[in-house]
Structures are given as structure tokens and as C-alpha cells.
Design a protein around this motif. Structure first.
Motif, PDB file in Angstrom:
ATOM      1  N   GLY A 129       0.829  -1.196   0.000  1.00  0.00           N
ATOM      2  CA  GLY A 129       0.000   0.000   0.000  1.00  0.00           C
ATOM      3  C   GLY A 129       0.860   1.240   0.000  1.00  0.00           C
ATOM      4  O   GLY A 129       2.066   1.186   0.257  1.00  0.00           O
ATOM      5  N   SER A 130       0.242   2.374  -0.284  1.00  0.00           N
ATOM      6  CA  SER A 130       0.964   3.632  -0.366  1.00  0.00           C
ATOM      7  C   SER A 130       1.315   4.153   1.022  1.00  0.00           C
ATOM      8  O   SER A 130       0.509   4.106   1.942  1.00  0.00           O
ATOM      9  N   LYS A 131       2.517   4.688   1.157  1.00  0.00           N
ATOM     10  CA  LYS A 131       2.970   5.333   2.390  1.00  0.00           C
ATOM     11  C   LYS A 131       2.889   6.852   2.270  1.00  0.00           C
ATOM     12  O   LYS A 131       3.336   7.565   3.150  1.00  0.00           O
ATOM     13  N   VAL A 132       2.329   7.359   1.153  1.00  0.00           N
ATOM     14  CA  VAL A 132       2.222   8.795   0.902  1.00  0.00           C
ATOM     15  C   VAL A 132       0.753   9.192   0.959  1.00  0.00           C
ATOM     16  O   VAL A 132      -0.092   8.586   0.310  1.00  0.00           O
ATOM     17  N   ARG A 133       0.436  10.217   1.747  1.00  0.00           N
ATOM     18  CA  ARG A 133      -0.962  10.620   1.956  1.00  0.00           C
ATOM     19  C   ARG A 133      -1.595  11.280   0.739  1.00  0.00           C
ATOM     20  O   ARG A 133      -2.803  11.331   0.623  1.00  0.00           O
ATOM     21  N   THR A 134      -0.794  11.809  -0.183  1.00  0.00           N
ATOM     22  CA  THR A 134      -1.364  12.512  -1.335  1.00  0.00           C
ATOM     23  C   THR A 134      -1.839  11.575  -2.436  1.00  0.00           C
ATOM     24  O   THR A 134      -2.432  12.030  -3.403  1.00  0.00           O
ATOM     25  N   THR A 135      -1.596  10.278  -2.300  1.00  0.00           N
ATOM     26  CA  THR A 135      -2.106   9.340  -3.296  1.00  0.00           C
ATOM     27  C   THR A 135      -3.550   8.996  -2.967  1.00  0.00           C
ATOM     28  O   THR A 135      -4.023   9.196  -1.848  1.00  0.00           O
ATOM     29  N   GLN A 136      -4.256   8.507  -3.969  1.00  0.00           N
ATOM     30  CA  GLN A 136      -5.641   8.076  -3.768  1.00  0.00           C
ATOM     31  C   GLN A 136      -5.824   6.704  -4.387  1.00  0.00           C
ATOM     32  O   GLN A 136      -5.076   6.319  -5.276  1.00  0.00           O
ATOM     33  N   VAL A 137      -6.818   5.985  -3.916  1.00  0.00           N
ATOM     34  CA  VAL A 137      -7.112   4.657  -4.442  1.00  0.00           C
ATOM     35  C   VAL A 137      -8.295   4.778  -5.395  1.00  0.00           C
ATOM     36  O   VAL A 137      -9.320   5.357  -5.063  1.00  0.00           O
ATOM     37  N   LEU A 138      -8.114   4.241  -6.599  1.00  0.00           N
ATOM     38  CA  LEU A 138      -9.139   4.274  -7.631  1.00  0.00           C
ATOM     39  C   LEU A 138      -9.303   2.859  -8.175  1.00  0.00           C
ATOM     40  O   LEU A 138      -8.427   2.359  -8.872  1.00  0.00           O
ATOM     41  N   ALA A 139     -10.411   2.219  -7.824  1.00  0.00           N
ATOM     42  CA  ALA A 139     -10.712   0.850  -8.278  1.00  0.00           C
ATOM     43  C   ALA A 139      -9.572  -0.122  -7.977  1.00  0.00           C
ATOM     44  O   ALA A 139      -9.216  -0.956  -8.799  1.00  0.00           O
ATOM     45  N   GLY A 140      -8.980  -0.005  -6.794  1.00  0.00           N
ATOM     46  CA  GLY A 140      -7.907  -0.908  -6.390  1.00  0.00           C
ATOM     47  C   GLY A 140      -6.525  -0.480  -6.857  1.00  0.00           C
ATOM     48  O   GLY A 140      -5.542  -1.130  -6.551  1.00  0.00           O
ATOM     49  N   TRP A 141      -6.437   0.582  -7.622  1.00  0.00           N
ATOM     50  CA  TRP A 141      -5.165   1.116  -8.099  1.00  0.00           C
ATOM     51  C   TRP A 141      -4.766   2.290  -7.210  1.00  0.00           C
ATOM     52  O   TRP A 141      -5.619   3.036  -6.749  1.00  0.00           O
ATOM     53  N   ILE A 142      -3.476   2.490  -6.989  1.00  0.00           N
ATOM     54  CA  ILE A 142      -2.968   3.637  -6.245  1.00  0.00           C
ATOM     55  C   ILE A 142      -2.585   4.691  -7.274  1.00  0.00           C
ATOM     56  O   ILE A 142      -1.784   4.435  -8.176  1.00  0.00           O
ATOM     57  N   CYS A 143      -3.182   5.895  -7.159  1.00  0.00           N
ATOM     58  CA  CYS A 143      -2.991   6.940  -8.169  1.00  0.00           C
ATOM     59  C   CYS A 143      -2.408   8.207  -7.564  1.00  0.00           C
ATOM     60  O   CYS A 143      -2.674   8.536  -6.409  1.00  0.00           O
ATOM     61  N   SER A 144      -1.647   8.911  -8.396  1.00  0.00           N
ATOM     62  CA  SER A 144      -1.055  10.183  -8.010  1.00  0.00           C
ATOM     63  C   SER A 144      -1.164  11.134  -9.200  1.00  0.00           C
ATOM     64  O   SER A 144      -0.951  10.727 -10.345  1.00  0.00           O
ATOM     65  N   PRO A 145      -1.490  12.415  -8.946  1.00  0.00           N
ATOM     66  CA  PRO A 145      -1.603  13.355 -10.059  1.00  0.00           C
ATOM     67  C   PRO A 145      -0.241  13.724 -10.637  1.00  0.00           C
ATOM     68  O   PRO A 145       0.764  13.718  -9.933  1.00  0.00           O
TER      69      PRO A 145
END
Length: 168
Positions: A129-145
């Protein structure tokens, strides 16, 4: 009892086979050949896209000025291997897939994409899982802008083992 003459049956059989080959050739020349759809990512889930197109970097660069997008994963802890993890670059707003690929053994992925704003998504194996708070989960994927309107970008994901601790 009915006697069939094999010579009389062979001619229609070969004519039918020849007609089938002609239909296949015509279909190939007129663009009716269908391309295969992309395979699901690890864990059997489909990529979070509205459109499942995955053009190559060369076709992406033909749509405008292409900028280099680099994805890097930093691994905190031990667990399932991360090379081969799916990467999906989605256009912000429409979530149309612009380019897809996998992490190499150095835990990196790079591609040229048209200038624009994107959601860069990875699908790590279960337990990460992501250790960075600015990422988001989208349909089971970890996403970052990622904003690639003016310059190349490096998107870094920090992943850690998400195994629950005893007593929590």
C-alpha cells in the motif's frame, strides 16, 4: 444403401474452403480485423479506465508535444516482488487511458505522453500500500496526479507492506 462418389463431394468442399479464404483476405484488407483487448492486471482486476486504449509512445507523441513521464517506486519493507506491477496513465477528467506498461526490475516505468494533466496509477500486489498521503485509491489502483503541461515529470510512489500487526 447409398453410395457417395467422393470425387463429386471433393469439388464443393474445396470450393467452400476457397470462398472462406477469400472472405478472410477481404476482411483483412478492409480493416475488419479486430485487435485483442488488454489483459487484466495482477489480481484479475481491470484497469480503472473509461476507455481501454493503450497506444504506444510513438502514437501518443503524434497527438501533440510529447513530454517524458517517469514513474518510480520506492519499496519500504519486504513482501511480494514489485517488478511487473501494472502502470496506467489516465487523462485527468475523462480517465481515458493514455499509456500502460509495467515496472522494470529497477522499479521504474518511462514513456513519452502528450502535454497535459494525468492520474498516474499503479496496481501493486496484494499486501502493498501507499505510504504517501497525497495518493488516492481508484478501483484498487494507487494513483497520483501528474502535471505535464510544460515539463517532464517524475512521479514517485512509496510503497510499504500492509500486513496488519497482531493486536491491531
Amino acid at each position: 444403401m447409398v453410395n457417395l462418389d467422393r470425387r463429386k463431394l471433393a469439388a464443393p468442399l474445396f470450393a467452400q474452403a476457397a470462398a472462406f479464404v477469400v472472405v478472410l483476405v477481404i476482411g483483412g484488407f478492409t480493416g475488419h480485423a479486430k485487435t485483442p483487448s488488454p489483459a487484466p492486471g495482477p489480481g484479475g482486476t481491470q484497469a480503472p479506465t473509461a476507455t481501454t486504449a493503450s497506444p504506444t509512445a510513438s502514437s501518443a507523441s503524434s497527438k501533440g508535444a510529447a513530454l517524458k513521464l517517469t514513474v518510480r517506486v520506492i519499496k519500504d519493507g519486504d513482501g511480494l516482488p514489485l517488478p511487473g506491477t501494472q502502470v496506467n496513465v489516465l487523462q485527468t477528467g475523462t480517465l481515458t487511458s493514455v499509456v500502460t506498461g509495467t515496472l522494470n526490475p529497477a522499479l521504474e516505468f518511462a514513456s513519452n505522453v502528450p502535454a497535459g494533466q494525468y492520474q498516474v496509477c499503479i496496481q501493486p500486489p496484494i499486501g502493498w500500500g501507499s505510504k504517501v498521503r497525497t495518493t488516492q485509491v481508484l478501483a484498487g489502483w494507487i494513483c497520483s496526479p501528474a502535471d505535464l503541461r510544460t515539463s517532464p515529470q517524475l512521479v514517485t510512489f512509496r510503497l510499504g507492506n500492509q500486513v496488519p500487526q497482531v493486536g491491531q
